[in-house]
Design a protein around this motif. Structure first.
Motif, PDB file in Angstrom:
ATOM      1  N   HIS A 201     -31.581  98.489  49.185  1.00  0.00           N
ATOM      2  CA  HIS A 201     -30.952  97.680  48.247  1.00  0.00           C
ATOM      3  C   HIS A 201     -30.641  98.915  47.180  1.00  0.00           C
ATOM      4  CE1 HIS A 201     -33.543  93.754  49.492  1.00  0.00           C
ATOM      5  NE2 HIS A 201     -32.317  94.275  50.396  1.00  0.00           N
ATOM      6  N   ILE A 202     -31.444  99.563  46.761  1.00  0.00           N
ATOM      7  CA  ILE A 202     -31.200 100.959  45.830  1.00  0.00           C
ATOM      8  C   ILE A 202     -30.098 101.465  46.195  1.00  0.00           C
ATOM      9  CG2 ILE A 202     -32.136 102.899  44.603  1.00  0.00           C
ATOM     10  CD1 ILE A 202     -34.945 101.444  44.723  1.00  0.00           C
ATOM     11  N   ILE A 203     -30.143 102.036  47.629  1.00  0.00           N
ATOM     12  CA  ILE A 203     -28.799 102.692  48.076  1.00  0.00           C
ATOM     13  C   ILE A 203     -27.354 102.043  47.826  1.00  0.00           C
ATOM     14  CG2 ILE A 203     -28.041 103.727  50.077  1.00  0.00           C
ATOM     15  CD1 ILE A 203     -31.070 104.680  51.057  1.00  0.00           C
ATOM     16  N   ALA A 204     -27.772 100.744  48.398  1.00  0.00           N
ATOM     17  CA  ALA A 204     -26.472  99.879  48.228  1.00  0.00           C
ATOM     18  C   ALA A 204     -25.916  99.704  46.984  1.00  0.00           C
ATOM     19  CB  ALA A 204     -26.940  98.612  48.808  1.00  0.00           C
ATOM     20  N   ILE A 205     -26.876  99.741  45.764  1.00  0.00           N
ATOM     21  CA  ILE A 205     -26.371  99.677  44.356  1.00  0.00           C
ATOM     22  C   ILE A 205     -25.496 100.831  44.074  1.00  0.00           C
ATOM     23  CG2 ILE A 205     -27.107  99.660  42.092  1.00  0.00           C
ATOM     24  CD1 ILE A 205     -29.299  97.869  42.927  1.00  0.00           C
ATOM     25  N   GLY A 206     -26.082 101.963  44.713  1.00  0.00           N
ATOM     26  CA  GLY A 206     -25.296 103.390  44.269  1.00  0.00           C
ATOM     27  C   GLY A 206     -24.030 103.480  45.250  1.00  0.00           C
TER      28      GLY A 206
END
Length: 714
Positions: free
Chosen positions: A614-619
């Protein structure tokens, strides 16, 4: 990495897998290899050697695949316990997760990524194009196609959470059913008590007996005081080695050759004289052991195993503070008698605290030092860097096949070789950390290896290079998603190669058992191997569980970034499912049982993988100029963590201790069982230190059968 380098790596690893499978199917049929490929069946007398030669023994076959596939879960539970069932459930859970991921990723996301034009892919020269062409990096910035990736992230997260909940609930029910179906076990009726206070004029043994007779008069059964037996255990180890040497000499086929010399260069001392000398040394060593054993009544430790007449009575003593001073009469669950790790009972509280600090520092140093091979591996993935550091290799690196092997196969192989040393080191560190059971040591090592792998193999690789020089970025949490979004997709090709080498090839080598095969061959040459001395191995959870969970993390993280990794992971989990079912059936035998306590580790690791995705998707959506999708991804990690908190409250307590409902129901079922009287008598001596058992080395029958300590001293 270019596509042709990936295909080279696939070809090499696939060839190794087929070679190992073929050799295994032939070598396992040879009578001399039964102790390598079926030690469990040999030890249980379910398989015997057949020396008659037949041509079928030289032909490869796949019959082991059918036997492994036909093994039911009930049979697996009976053979390998609940831990074995939970271990195999990791594979079935992963297969379900990546079946969903492959349907979405390979059939939908992969074509969208490939048809993008951000990287200007030349279809006429596809074999020489980078694997980034199959990743999200090739999708045009601001493209509406990115919303498909956004929806895929939500759908995949929901599917994984549902599967996690289903598995957690199922394994919890299996744990309770396993408890109800088990025979009475000593550790269910016993607790470990530490911090026994010192009273003048009485021993620790007398103190604990008086205390529990006063405050648990109806349920208290007996106790076994712990003694300092480190010196005695060392004497026993030396005696065991010497005893095996004497026994081997007596069983040697050439013992009858009286004229054979066995001294220095064959000139001094006959074999019989040497054997007589060893027997005398063994008798002296046994006398020293018994002197040490008789002095143990002065070496009591303020700890004891206290047994009760019922499981519920033991649970009350475990979960209620026993004394006014919370540092005294401290209770904790007792492990199984065969699971007790005795050496650390002899250490003081201060030494245990120092050891924990030493382990923490050692783990940190090991993590830092492991960055060296990681940097070397990263240099191999970039040929231009390798040419700058080693100009004399420039002519060799221009050869197409050499460059493909170096970039596609060699990096992950080197990393795997270095990583193979980590599990035994972590297990050694956990053993000095203060745990009182071997299963807890193994679980602790499992956690250490898992997070070591995640940090050193995943983060150290994706953040290597320029990202590590920007240390200040870690002080600004807002920049972390962007940093990961830039670094993680760039390493997709390396991790695909890593799955092939550390996944496919490692699994096939697990089946082939090369090291064990070589050791068995050497043992047959230089010494005689008796079936009674055969040691059946246990499954190395501390190395296998972290490896599986790391591949699970890679698949979840790269699900929408580089879905090309998903088919390779599916092949890995299918292979692992069959191979480890075969190994649990033929090779590994459980020595102790945790009741499925490895599953919370699996659950926590999967939650971490989802949040990382999820954190990578936000970025990544921010980098792809789709800020609305980036903002709408923020609820994903929050919802996932809330789901995790619900699961912790709903299921985790069942893995820490059994409920009073289960304990009382089980006690009532066995209340009128006449066998319980005999069982409780065995419980009274179940936790006797192995070092206190009578010696059985010399020919003196009196010393073999006499007890080391009177029952009143225990």
């Amino acid at each position: 990495m270019i596509l042709s380098a990936l295909l080279t790596s696939v070809g090499i690893n696939l060839g190794l897998c087929l070679l190992f499978f073929t050799l295994y199917s032939i070598l396992k049929k040879q009578p001399g290899n039964l102790t390598v490929y079926a030690p469990r069946l040999v030890a249980e007398r379910k398989l015997r050697q057949i020396s008659d030669f037949n041509l079928e023994r030289l032909l490869p076959s796949a019959g082991w695949v059918k036997k492994a596939w036909d093994l039911s879960e009930d049979e697996l539970l009976e053979n390998s316990g609940l831990d074995g069932v939970v271990f195999m459930r990791i594979f079935t859970f992963s297969l379900k997760v990546f079946a969903v991921a492959a349907i979405i990723g390979v059939s939908i996301l992969l074509p969208i990524n490939f048809l993008g034009s951000q990287l200007d892919v030349d279809f006429s020269d596809l074999p020489n194009k980078s694997l980034d062409s199959f990743s999200i990096s090739n999708v045009n910035n601001g493209s509406n196609r990115l919303w498909i990736h956004f929806c895929a992230a939500y759908v995949f997260t929901g599917a994984v959470c549902y599967l996690l909940y289903y598995e957690y609930k199922l394994i919890s029910l299996k744990r309770i059913a396993f408890f109800y179906g088990s025979q009475p076990l000593a550790h269910q009726f016993t607790v470990l008590v530490r911090g026994i206070p010192v009273l003048s004029g009485s021993s620790f043994s007398e103190n604990i007996d008086n205390f529990f007779r006063d405050y648990h008069p109806h349920t208290y059964l007996s106790h076994t005081i712990v003694r300092r037996t480190t010196k005695l255990q060392q004497l026993m180890d030396d005696a065991n080695k010497l005893y095996r040497t004497v026994a081997q000499m007596k069983s040697d086929e050439h013992t009858s050759q009286r004229s054979r010399y066995n001294g220095f260069l064959g000139f001094f001392g006959t074999r019989d004289r040497h054997l007589h000398t060893l027997e005398k040394r063994l008798e002296v060593m046994e006398d020293n052991m018994r002197m040490e054993q008789f002095s143990l009544h002065e070496k009591e430790v303020p700890a004891a195993f206290v047994s009760f007449k019922s499981r519920y009575g033991a649970a009350i003593a475990l979960h209620i503070q026993q004394g006014i001073n919370p540092t005294e009469w401290v209770t904790e669950p007792a492990p199984e008698p065969d699971d007790v790790y005795w050496p650390f009972f002899s250490t003081s509280y201060l030494r245990r605290r120092i050891c924990k600090l030493v382990v923490f520092v050692a783990s940190a140093l090991l993590t830092i030092l492991f960055l060296i091979p990681v940097v070397v591996v990263q240099g191999l993935t970039h040929l231009e860097q390798l040419e700058n550091y080693f100009p004399f290799l420039r002519s060799i690196l221009t050869i197409t096949f050499v460059s493909q092997v170096i970039t596609g196969y060699l990096p992950s192989l080197i990393l795997q070789l270095f990583l193979s040393f980590i599990p035994p080191i972590m297990k050694m560190l956990s053993s000095i950390q203060g745990y009182i059971s071997m299963s807890e040591i193994q679980k602790s090592a499992c956690n250490k290896v898992l997070w070591f792998t995640i940090w050193n193999i995943f983060f150290a690789n994706v953040l290597s290079g320029s990202a590590l020089s920007q240390v200040n970025v870690f002080l600004e949490p807002k920049k972390v998603p962007t940093l990961l979004a830039q670094a993680v997709p760039a390493q997709a090709s390396f991790f695909i190669s890593y799955v092939l080498t550390s996944g496919w090839t490692s699994l096939s080598s697990e089946l082939f058992q090369l090291v064990t095969l070589i050791c068995s061959f050497l043992k047959r040459i230089f010494s005689r191997e008796e079936i009674d001395d055969l040691e059946v191995p246990t499954i190395p959870y501390e190395s296998e569980v972290p490896r599986i969970l790391f591949f699970l993390l890679l698949g979840i993280t790269y699900f929408f970034l580089a879905p090309l990794i998903l088919p390779f992971l599916l092949v890995y989990f299918c292979m692992g499912y069959l191979i480890f079912r075969n190994q649990l059936l033929n090779v590994y035998a459980p020595k102790y049982e945790t009741g499925g306590k490895y599953w919370p580790i699996v659950h926590n690791s999967t939650i971490f993988s989802l949040v990382l995705m999820h954190i990578i998707a936000i970025g990544i959506f921010g980098l792809k100029e789709l800020p609305l999708a980036s903002s709408l991804c923020i609820p994903l990690p929050i919802l996932t963590l809330l789901f995790n908190e619900y699961c912790r409250n709903r299921f985790l307590p069942l893995f820490k201790a059994y409920a009073a409902e289960c304990l009382i129901k089980k006690d009532r079922e066995e209340q009128n069982d006449p066998r319980m009287t005999e069982f409780l008598e065995k419980v009274m001596t179940a936790y006797q230190d192995p070092a206190l058992k009578p010696g059985q080395y010399s020919r003196n029958t009196d010393t073999q059968t006499s007890p080391l300590l009177n029952s009143t001293q225990i």
